[in-house]
Design an enzyme around this catalytic site. Sequence first.
Site, PDB file in Angstrom:
ATOM      1  N   GLY A  46      -1.368   5.630  14.687  1.00 42.65           N
ATOM      2  CA  GLY A  46      -0.219   5.099  13.979  1.00 42.65           C
ATOM      3  C   GLY A  46      -0.134   5.686  12.590  1.00 42.65           C
ATOM      4  O   GLY A  46      -1.152   6.063  12.003  1.00 42.65           O
ATOM      5  N   GLN A  51       2.388   6.310   3.980  1.00 43.95           N
ATOM      6  CA  GLN A  51       1.114   7.038   3.933  1.00 43.95           C
ATOM      7  C   GLN A  51       1.303   8.517   3.639  1.00 43.95           C
ATOM      8  O   GLN A  51       0.358   9.193   3.260  1.00 43.95           O
ATOM      9  CB  GLN A  51       0.355   6.876   5.251  1.00 43.95           C
ATOM     10  CG  GLN A  51      -0.120   5.456   5.502  1.00 43.95           C
ATOM     11  CD  GLN A  51      -0.777   5.345   6.849  1.00 43.95           C
ATOM     12  OE1 GLN A  51      -0.122   5.041   7.837  1.00 43.95           O
ATOM     13  NE2 GLN A  51      -2.074   5.623   6.893  1.00 43.95           N
ATOM     14  N   CYS A  92      -8.125   3.528   9.449  1.00 44.98           N
ATOM     15  CA  CYS A  92      -6.850   3.917   8.839  1.00 44.98           C
ATOM     16  C   CYS A  92      -6.946   5.366   8.369  1.00 44.98           C
ATOM     17  O   CYS A  92      -7.953   5.756   7.777  1.00 44.98           O
ATOM     18  CB  CYS A  92      -6.561   2.984   7.664  1.00 44.98           C
ATOM     19  SG  CYS A  92      -5.006   3.328   6.828  1.00 44.98           S
ATOM     20  N   LEU A  93      -5.897   6.120   8.613  1.00 37.67           N
ATOM     21  CA  LEU A  93      -5.876   7.510   8.168  1.00 37.67           C
ATOM     22  C   LEU A  93      -5.905   7.603   6.645  1.00 37.67           C
ATOM     23  O   LEU A  93      -6.321   8.615   6.096  1.00 37.67           O
ATOM     24  CB  LEU A  93      -4.646   8.232   8.726  1.00 37.67           C
ATOM     25  CG  LEU A  93      -4.606   8.357  10.252  1.00 37.67           C
ATOM     26  CD1 LEU A  93      -3.302   9.011  10.703  1.00 37.67           C
ATOM     27  CD2 LEU A  93      -5.807   9.108  10.778  1.00 37.67           C
ATOM     28  N   HIS A 134      -0.538  -3.528  11.427  1.00 34.51           N
ATOM     29  CA  HIS A 134      -1.246  -2.663  10.478  1.00 34.51           C
ATOM     30  C   HIS A 134      -0.252  -1.722   9.790  1.00 34.51           C
ATOM     31  O   HIS A 134      -0.266  -1.573   8.563  1.00 34.51           O
ATOM     32  CB  HIS A 134      -2.325  -1.879  11.237  1.00 34.51           C
ATOM     33  CG  HIS A 134      -3.054  -0.867  10.418  1.00 34.51           C
ATOM     34  ND1 HIS A 134      -4.356  -1.042  10.012  1.00 34.51           N
ATOM     35  CD2 HIS A 134      -2.674   0.345   9.924  1.00 34.51           C
ATOM     36  CE1 HIS A 134      -4.747   0.012   9.317  1.00 34.51           C
ATOM     37  NE2 HIS A 134      -3.739   0.868   9.248  1.00 34.51           N
ATOM     38  N   GLU A 135       0.609  -1.079  10.569  1.00 32.47           N
ATOM     39  CA  GLU A 135       1.559  -0.108  10.008  1.00 32.47           C
ATOM     40  C   GLU A 135       2.626  -0.801   9.164  1.00 32.47           C
ATOM     41  O   GLU A 135       3.028  -0.284   8.122  1.00 32.47           O
ATOM     42  CB  GLU A 135       2.193   0.742  11.111  1.00 32.47           C
ATOM     43  CG  GLU A 135       1.218   1.576  11.920  1.00 32.47           C
ATOM     44  CD  GLU A 135       0.281   2.460  11.102  1.00 32.47           C
ATOM     45  OE1 GLU A 135       0.660   2.886   9.982  1.00 32.47           O
ATOM     46  OE2 GLU A 135      -0.835   2.718  11.571  1.00 32.47           O
ATOM     47  N   HIS A 138       1.508  -1.335   5.711  1.00 28.39           N
ATOM     48  CA  HIS A 138       1.675  -0.150   4.856  1.00 28.39           C
ATOM     49  C   HIS A 138       3.062  -0.140   4.214  1.00 28.39           C
ATOM     50  O   HIS A 138       3.199   0.206   3.040  1.00 28.39           O
ATOM     51  CB  HIS A 138       1.499   1.147   5.655  1.00 28.39           C
ATOM     52  CG  HIS A 138       0.085   1.533   5.879  1.00 28.39           C
ATOM     53  ND1 HIS A 138      -0.772   1.853   4.852  1.00 28.39           N
ATOM     54  CD2 HIS A 138      -0.629   1.675   7.020  1.00 28.39           C
ATOM     55  CE1 HIS A 138      -1.960   2.160   5.355  1.00 28.39           C
ATOM     56  NE2 HIS A 138      -1.892   2.062   6.674  1.00 28.39           N
TER      57      HIS A 138
END
Length: 168
Positions: A46, A51, A92-93, A134-135, A138
């Site tokens: 994701g 991000q 997480c990226l 989660h996304e 962000h």
Amino acid sequence: MMILDILEYPDPRLRTIAKPVDEVTDEIRELIDNMFETMYDAPGIGLAASQVNVHKQVVVIDLSEDRSEPLVLINPRVEVLDGDLQDMQEGCLSVPGFYEDVSRIEHVRVTALDYNGQPFEKEVTGLLAVCIQHELDHLNGKLFVDYLSALKRNRIRKKLEKQHKKSA
């Protein structure tokens, strides 16, 4: 398509609240294509536009092993359908190399626009429900580390700051 730079914690730009997309244009679709390319390259499941330092309400997700289930969420909204929390390990990226348990609602309905700007809604559970929440965090300037104790969050921040200094 191009690989975009992913912001890493504790970059303050990750705290910017994303603005709704007024119209799904070719520019937005190009952003989506680049976000998928970036997410697959990372690799991740994701990615929110925040991000990659684009503060618009755009999310891409693909939980499949073979990249066959791309999901685009533009201006997403989540409604809780089941109040039970489930603990799931998240990474997480933007917080590379760290994985921690986070409690999230296990059953939600998401309403959004798709790649072509068409509205849709989808009822989801399990990993997909967790990933969507989660996304969406962000897009609201929140990271999974915000769910952790101050001690764990500071440990992660210090390790990443050290890594950033070494690579600079």
